[in-house]
Enzyme design. Structure first.
Site, PDB file in Angstrom:
ATOM      1  N   LEU A  48     -45.337 -34.112 -40.876  1.00 43.95           N
ATOM      2  CA  LEU A  48     -46.420 -33.175 -40.544  1.00 43.95           C
ATOM      3  C   LEU A  48     -47.489 -33.821 -39.679  1.00 43.95           C
ATOM      4  O   LEU A  48     -47.843 -34.992 -39.855  1.00 43.95           O
ATOM      5  CB  LEU A  48     -47.050 -32.636 -41.827  1.00 43.95           C
ATOM      6  N   HIS A  49     -47.997 -33.033 -38.736  1.00 40.86           N
ATOM      7  CA  HIS A  49     -49.072 -33.472 -37.850  1.00 40.86           C
ATOM      8  C   HIS A  49     -50.106 -32.357 -37.774  1.00 40.86           C
ATOM      9  O   HIS A  49     -50.008 -31.355 -38.501  1.00 40.86           O
ATOM     10  CB  HIS A  49     -48.512 -33.824 -36.464  1.00 40.86           C
ATOM     11  N   VAL A  66     -51.099 -26.727 -30.694  1.00 34.38           N
ATOM     12  CA  VAL A  66     -52.102 -27.793 -30.773  1.00 34.38           C
ATOM     13  C   VAL A  66     -51.629 -28.951 -29.893  1.00 34.38           C
ATOM     14  O   VAL A  66     -50.456 -29.347 -29.957  1.00 34.38           O
ATOM     15  CB  VAL A  66     -52.292 -28.269 -32.230  1.00 34.38           C
ATOM     16  N   HIS A 109     -48.965 -28.663 -37.480  1.00 32.25           N
ATOM     17  CA  HIS A 109     -48.593 -28.050 -38.762  1.00 32.25           C
ATOM     18  C   HIS A 109     -49.858 -27.718 -39.569  1.00 32.25           C
ATOM     19  O   HIS A 109     -49.958 -26.651 -40.177  1.00 32.25           O
ATOM     20  CB  HIS A 109     -47.729 -29.008 -39.590  1.00 32.25           C
TER      21      HIS A 109
HETATM   22  P1  AMP Z   1     -41.218 -28.128 -37.108  1.00 34.50           P
HETATM   23  O1  AMP Z   1     -41.559 -28.948 -38.309  1.00 34.50           O
HETATM   24  O2  AMP Z   1     -41.290 -28.889 -35.824  1.00 34.50           O
HETATM   25  O3  AMP Z   1     -39.961 -27.348 -37.273  1.00 34.50           O
HETATM   26  O4  AMP Z   1     -42.375 -27.049 -36.975  1.00 34.50           O
HETATM   27  C1  AMP Z   1     -42.768 -26.260 -38.051  1.00 34.50           C
HETATM   28  C2  AMP Z   1     -43.717 -25.198 -37.561  1.00 34.50           C
HETATM   29  O5  AMP Z   1     -44.852 -25.819 -36.972  1.00 34.50           O
HETATM   30  C3  AMP Z   1     -43.092 -24.304 -36.489  1.00 34.50           C
HETATM   31  O6  AMP Z   1     -43.542 -22.968 -36.688  1.00 34.50           O
HETATM   32  C4  AMP Z   1     -43.638 -24.891 -35.217  1.00 34.50           C
HETATM   33  O7  AMP Z   1     -43.702 -23.972 -34.150  1.00 34.50           O
HETATM   34  C5  AMP Z   1     -45.025 -25.321 -35.651  1.00 34.50           C
HETATM   35  N1  AMP Z   1     -45.537 -26.364 -34.767  1.00 34.50           N
HETATM   36  C6  AMP Z   1     -44.918 -27.505 -34.398  1.00 34.50           C
HETATM   37  N2  AMP Z   1     -45.676 -28.196 -33.513  1.00 34.50           N
HETATM   38  C7  AMP Z   1     -46.798 -27.452 -33.308  1.00 34.50           C
HETATM   39  C8  AMP Z   1     -47.961 -27.610 -32.492  1.00 34.50           C
HETATM   40  N3  AMP Z   1     -48.136 -28.657 -31.692  1.00 34.50           N
HETATM   41  N4  AMP Z   1     -48.904 -26.641 -32.539  1.00 34.50           N
HETATM   42  C9  AMP Z   1     -48.748 -25.547 -33.341  1.00 34.50           C
HETATM   43  N5  AMP Z   1     -47.679 -25.343 -34.134  1.00 34.50           N
HETATM   44  C10 AMP Z   1     -46.706 -26.280 -34.113  1.00 34.50           C
END
Ligand code: AMP
Length: 291
Positions: free
Chosen positions: A22-23, A169, A26
């Site tokens: 997570l960043h 973000v 998230h």
């Molecule tokens: P992931 O863990 O990469 O599958 O992402 C989980 C959720 O977080 C998904 O709905 C992504 O679109 C969202 N997400 C990932 N990176 C970002 C970001 N930089 N800004 C906003 N939402 C994000």
């Protein structure tokens, strides 16, 4: 009559689905979810690296798994619960026989480069929606095609959930936050900046129409083709967010300029919204004022 408050409409539980590592992107989803359900509502974060949405040779085995840190990020952003099941809890009988088919929109762009990816993604999203039973679910616009497909699934298959998209973000220099950014060394990170730079260049040409947007973005990507490490583009496309088909000069509204590229073994995606006005429409500086 004013709409009833969310609580009166029964918005009590929000879910944010992630693959972990997570960043702050998230965290933005979690904060939006908390703001929506209020102090009395429940925010659930799922952490699951879904084998079904990874193709052969992709990064399933090396995908970062950082659950202890994830628990802290989720709690700090306002989550009540983290649901982090093992693969055999989600798929107790092994790979499911019955899956969600993403359809034509799921075969374009990301789907063309990652066959089966969106079927696997929608299948686990459907399962996690059933397992967590939220009133509202939050997803990032960073994964624009994924978000569009989840919206479409909820609509086409009558999932009783509201789907909300949250803006991407970024780091101060424009790089979109991604769990996969951890794979990049400093030189790779410099090359990766070409993605957001290309999107910004494309968006700046919006008033000149779709072809100008594509040309400006392509030119910015080409500038990093010979960088060290080089940027290898999978696709650059200016599409209608309703179906992910390329837009033409007649398109009016917000298109999505989407890019996928590889920096060494790291594959990155990014996109921006581009407002387009067709030629001759009000507000077009070239034709405004003509009879
Ligand atoms: P992931 O863990 O990469 O599958 O992402 C989980 C959720 O977080 C998904 O709905 C992504 O679109 C969202 N997400 C990932 N990176 C970002 C970001 N930089 N800004 C906003 N939402 C994000």
């Amino acid at each position: 009559m004013p709409a009833p408050p969310d609580r009166a409409r029964g918005v009590r539980r929000a879910v944010v689905m992630t693959m972990g590592a997570l960043h702050d992107g998230h965290a933005a989803l979690v904060r939006a979810a908390r703001a929506r359900v209020g102090a009395d509502g429940q925010v659930v974060v799922t952490v699951f690296v879904n084998p079904l949405q990874f193709g052969p040779g992709e990064d399933l085995d090396r995908y970062p798994r950082t659950l202890d840190a994830d628990l802290r990020v989720a709690a700090d952003a306002g989550a009540d619960t983290v649901f982090a099941p093992a693969a055999d809890e989600v798929y107790p009988g092994g790979e499911p026989q019955v899956r969600v088919a993403a359809g034509p929109m799921g075969a374009r762009l990301e789907g063309a480069h990652r066959p089966g990816h969106f079927d696997g993604m929608l299948t686990v999203v459907a399962k996690l929606l059933h397992l967590t039973a939220p009133d509202v679910a939050y997803y990032g616009q960073k994964d624009a095609q994924q978000l569009a497909l989840i919206r479409r699934m909820a609509r086409d298959l009558n999932f009783p959930v509201e789907i909300v998209g949250v803006p991407t973000v970024r780091e101060p220099d424009g790089l979109a936050l991604s769990s996969r950014n951890r794979y990049l060394d400093p030189a790779g990170r410099r090359t990766a900046l070409a993605l957001s730079r290309a999107l910004t260049a494309g968006a700046a040409a919006a008033h000149e129409g779709p072809e100008a947007v594509r040309t400006a973005a392509r030119r910015a990507l080409a500038a990093s083709r010979d960088a060290a490490p080089p940027l290898e583009t999978d696709y650059l496309a200016l599409v209608d967010p309703a179906d992910f088909r390329e837009v033409t000069g007649e398109f009016a509204g917000e298109a999505v300029l989407a890019v996928a590229a590889r920096v060494g073994a790291t594959r990155l995606i990014d996109n921006v919204r581009v407002p387009l006005t067709p030629p001759g429409a009000a507000g077009d500086p070239l034709t405004e004022g003509t009879p």
